[in-house]
Design an enzyme around this catalytic site. Structure first.
Site, PDB file in Angstrom:
ATOM      1  N   GLU A 128     -81.282 -26.114  63.785  1.00 34.05           N
ATOM      2  CA  GLU A 128     -80.978 -27.035  62.678  1.00 34.05           C
ATOM      3  C   GLU A 128     -80.508 -28.388  63.201  1.00 34.05           C
ATOM      4  O   GLU A 128     -80.728 -29.417  62.558  1.00 34.05           O
ATOM      5  CB  GLU A 128     -79.935 -26.382  61.743  1.00 34.05           C
ATOM      6  CG  GLU A 128     -80.607 -25.300  60.904  1.00 34.05           C
ATOM      7  CD  GLU A 128     -79.699 -24.164  60.474  1.00 34.05           C
ATOM      8  OE1 GLU A 128     -78.464 -24.310  60.542  1.00 34.05           O
ATOM      9  OE2 GLU A 128     -80.245 -23.114  60.080  1.00 34.05           O
ATOM     10  N   SER A 131     -82.214 -14.045  60.781  1.00 31.36           N
ATOM     11  CA  SER A 131     -82.175 -13.077  59.675  1.00 31.36           C
ATOM     12  C   SER A 131     -81.717 -11.684  60.085  1.00 31.36           C
ATOM     13  O   SER A 131     -82.207 -10.689  59.563  1.00 31.36           O
ATOM     14  CB  SER A 131     -83.540 -13.027  58.973  1.00 31.36           C
ATOM     15  OG  SER A 131     -83.837 -14.296  58.400  1.00 31.36           O
ATOM     16  N   ASN A 150     -72.502 -17.633  62.973  1.00 32.74           N
ATOM     17  CA  ASN A 150     -72.604 -19.084  62.781  1.00 32.74           C
ATOM     18  C   ASN A 150     -72.473 -19.369  61.284  1.00 32.74           C
ATOM     19  O   ASN A 150     -73.390 -19.098  60.520  1.00 32.74           O
ATOM     20  CB  ASN A 150     -73.972 -19.561  63.313  1.00 32.74           C
ATOM     21  CG  ASN A 150     -74.233 -21.020  63.013  1.00 32.74           C
ATOM     22  OD1 ASN A 150     -73.321 -21.770  62.673  1.00 32.74           O
ATOM     23  ND2 ASN A 150     -75.482 -21.438  63.150  1.00 32.74           N
ATOM     24  N   TRP A 151     -71.327 -19.916  60.904  1.00 30.99           N
ATOM     25  CA  TRP A 151     -71.059 -20.124  59.470  1.00 30.99           C
ATOM     26  C   TRP A 151     -71.741 -21.380  58.935  1.00 30.99           C
ATOM     27  O   TRP A 151     -71.709 -21.632  57.731  1.00 30.99           O
ATOM     28  CB  TRP A 151     -69.551 -20.192  59.217  1.00 30.99           C
ATOM     29  CG  TRP A 151     -68.811 -18.917  59.553  1.00 30.99           C
ATOM     30  CD1 TRP A 151     -69.359 -17.736  59.980  1.00 30.99           C
ATOM     31  CD2 TRP A 151     -67.397 -18.692  59.481  1.00 30.99           C
ATOM     32  NE1 TRP A 151     -68.373 -16.795  60.178  1.00 30.99           N
ATOM     33  CE2 TRP A 151     -67.152 -17.351  59.875  1.00 30.99           C
ATOM     34  CE3 TRP A 151     -66.304 -19.492  59.124  1.00 30.99           C
ATOM     35  CZ2 TRP A 151     -65.872 -16.804  59.917  1.00 30.99           C
ATOM     36  CZ3 TRP A 151     -65.030 -18.945  59.170  1.00 30.99           C
ATOM     37  CH2 TRP A 151     -64.818 -17.612  59.563  1.00 30.99           C
ATOM     38  N   LYS A 152     -72.291 -22.182  59.800  1.00 28.66           N
ATOM     39  CA  LYS A 152     -72.966 -23.434  59.400  1.00 28.66           C
ATOM     40  C   LYS A 152     -72.044 -24.282  58.515  1.00 28.66           C
ATOM     41  O   LYS A 152     -70.831 -24.237  58.681  1.00 28.66           O
ATOM     42  CB  LYS A 152     -74.301 -23.124  58.721  1.00 28.66           C
ATOM     43  CG  LYS A 152     -75.127 -22.105  59.516  1.00 28.66           C
ATOM     44  CD  LYS A 152     -76.545 -22.020  59.077  1.00 28.66           C
ATOM     45  CE  LYS A 152     -77.233 -20.887  59.812  1.00 28.66           C
ATOM     46  NZ  LYS A 152     -78.655 -20.864  59.658  1.00 28.66           N
ATOM     47  N   HIS A 179     -78.913 -25.711  68.567  1.00 32.30           N
ATOM     48  CA  HIS A 179     -79.339 -24.923  67.413  1.00 32.30           C
ATOM     49  C   HIS A 179     -80.532 -25.607  66.743  1.00 32.30           C
ATOM     50  O   HIS A 179     -80.596 -26.835  66.681  1.00 32.30           O
ATOM     51  CB  HIS A 179     -78.181 -24.769  66.419  1.00 32.30           C
ATOM     52  CG  HIS A 179     -78.472 -23.749  65.357  1.00 32.30           C
ATOM     53  ND1 HIS A 179     -79.230 -24.040  64.253  1.00 32.30           N
ATOM     54  CD2 HIS A 179     -78.135 -22.446  65.265  1.00 32.30           C
ATOM     55  CE1 HIS A 179     -79.343 -22.942  63.509  1.00 32.30           C
ATOM     56  NE2 HIS A 179     -78.679 -21.959  64.099  1.00 32.30           N
ATOM     57  N   GLU A 196     -83.838 -17.844  69.126  1.00 31.19           N
ATOM     58  CA  GLU A 196     -83.878 -17.847  67.668  1.00 31.19           C
ATOM     59  C   GLU A 196     -85.209 -18.441  67.198  1.00 31.19           C
ATOM     60  O   GLU A 196     -85.340 -19.677  67.105  1.00 31.19           O
ATOM     61  CB  GLU A 196     -82.737 -18.699  67.115  1.00 31.19           C
ATOM     62  CG  GLU A 196     -81.365 -18.229  67.530  1.00 31.19           C
ATOM     63  CD  GLU A 196     -80.318 -18.716  66.546  1.00 31.19           C
ATOM     64  OE1 GLU A 196     -79.764 -17.875  65.846  1.00 31.19           O
ATOM     65  OE2 GLU A 196     -80.102 -19.931  66.448  1.00 31.19           O
ATOM     66  N   GLY A 199     -76.444 -15.908  61.122  1.00 29.07           N
ATOM     67  CA  GLY A 199     -76.074 -16.964  60.182  1.00 29.07           C
ATOM     68  C   GLY A 199     -75.607 -16.381  58.869  1.00 29.07           C
ATOM     69  O   GLY A 199     -74.458 -15.964  58.714  1.00 29.07           O
ATOM     70  N   GLY A 200     -76.512 -16.294  57.897  1.00 26.70           N
ATOM     71  CA  GLY A 200     -76.167 -15.894  56.531  1.00 26.70           C
ATOM     72  C   GLY A 200     -75.307 -14.646  56.439  1.00 26.70           C
ATOM     73  O   GLY A 200     -74.307 -14.613  55.711  1.00 26.70           O
ATOM     74  N   GLY A 247     -82.836 -18.003  58.578  1.00 26.59           N
ATOM     75  CA  GLY A 247     -82.541 -18.243  57.169  1.00 26.59           C
ATOM     76  C   GLY A 247     -83.715 -17.960  56.242  1.00 26.59           C
ATOM     77  O   GLY A 247     -83.681 -18.321  55.070  1.00 26.59           O
TER      78      GLY A 247
HETATM   79  C1  PEP Z   1     -78.523 -18.981  62.783  1.00 30.45           C
HETATM   80  O1  PEP Z   1     -78.028 -19.833  62.082  1.00 30.45           O
HETATM   81  O2  PEP Z   1     -78.410 -19.095  63.997  1.00 30.45           O
HETATM   82  C2  PEP Z   1     -79.238 -17.871  62.158  1.00 30.45           C
HETATM   83  C3  PEP Z   1     -79.826 -17.004  62.938  1.00 30.45           C
HETATM   84  O3  PEP Z   1     -79.252 -17.810  60.768  1.00 30.45           O
HETATM   85  P1  PEP Z   1     -79.732 -16.562  59.861  1.00 30.45           P
HETATM   86  O4  PEP Z   1     -79.080 -15.319  60.432  1.00 30.45           O
HETATM   87  O5  PEP Z   1     -79.254 -16.870  58.481  1.00 30.45           O
HETATM   88  O6  PEP Z   1     -81.208 -16.486  59.952  1.00 30.45           O
END
Ligand code: PEP
Length: 254
Positions: free
Chosen positions: A97, A213, A9-11, A95, A167, A234-235, A173
């Protein structure tokens, strides 16, 4: 029996040219990837360039969001049908966010889920508790409630195109990853809820991803758990080498 899915997930990161470059990097690195499903979720404007860069690979491109309607007076929104026409095969719904930034919840997310299915997309439906909810021992009731709101009423055939992503909000994040056992416990509870709500076959076939993470260094422990069928990253998905490292970490466990 359940094929692993690693999803990035590049957000809201990267200009369209950056997205295309990242996709080219992934295509090169993952040319000899193990037999897993891989998907990336770029920002909307990067989707055409990423689809072009990944043409001829098996990496699926997805949307980070969609509107429940197919078209109409909904300024600023994008429909599942538009994503499909742009070359997407999947979409994220619920999600954390979007739940926190846009106040999305309940029946609205159920409409989005149905819209993704209507458009012929796979839907990755996200759920997860906050730290406050975990500390109050409410993790399972919160997660089951979010899943009931978003997925109830779907048929077993429709569920074949649903993937659940657990999640925990406190792990997204933040660099704090759930321990493999913490994640496994929730995944097992989700699978059992799917079995009680639908049937045992649907529960056995349901892919449940962990997100929060995930990095190359912690992926193997998470992905080796029996009820964890992949990761939503994500990251660490913003760097081709680290996403590749996660894909290969699972291979060591497979
Ligand atoms: C996500 O955005 O779904 C996520 C899990 O982010 P991160 O891996 O950065 O915690």
């Amino acid at each position: 029996m359940r094929r692993l899915l690693l999803a990035g997930n590049w957000k809201m990161n990267g200009l369209p040219a950056d997205g295309a470059a990242l996709a080219r990097g992934l295509a090169q690195r993952l040319i000899d990837a193990p037999a897993v499903d891989i998907a990336v979720f770029p920002p909307f404007l990067s989707i055409p360039g990423v689809v072009a860069a990944l043409k001829g690979t098996s990496i699926v491109v997805g949307g980070q969001d969609l509107h429940p309607a197919a078209s109409g007076a909904h300024t600023g929104n994008t429909s599942g049908e538009m994503l499909k026409a742009a070359g997407c095969g999947s979409v994220l719904v619920g999600h954390s966010e979007r739940r926190s930034d846009e106040g999305e919840a309940g029946e609205f997310l159920a409409q989005k889920t149905r819209a993704g299915l209507r458009a012929g997309l796979q839907v990755i439906f996200c759920c997860g508790e906050t730290l406050e909810e975990r500390d109050a021992n409410r993790t399972l009731s919160v997660v089951r409630g979010q899943l009931a709101d978003g997925l109830s009423g779907l048929t077993p055939t429709e569920l074949e195109r649903i993937v659940i992503a657990y999640e925990p909000v406190w792990a997204i994040g933040t660099g704090k990853v759930a321990s493999p056992q913490q994640a496994q416990d929730v995944h097992a509870a989700i699978r059992s809820w799917v079995g009680q709500t639908w049937d045992a076959g649907t529960a056995r076939a349901m892919r449940i991803l962990y997100g929060g993470s995930v990095k190359p260094g912690n992926a193997a422990g998470i992905l080796s758990q029996p009820d964890i069928d992949g990761a939503l990253v994500g990251g660490a998905s913003l760097d081709a080498a680290s996403f590749d490292g996660i894909v290969r970490a699972q291979a060591q466990e497979a």
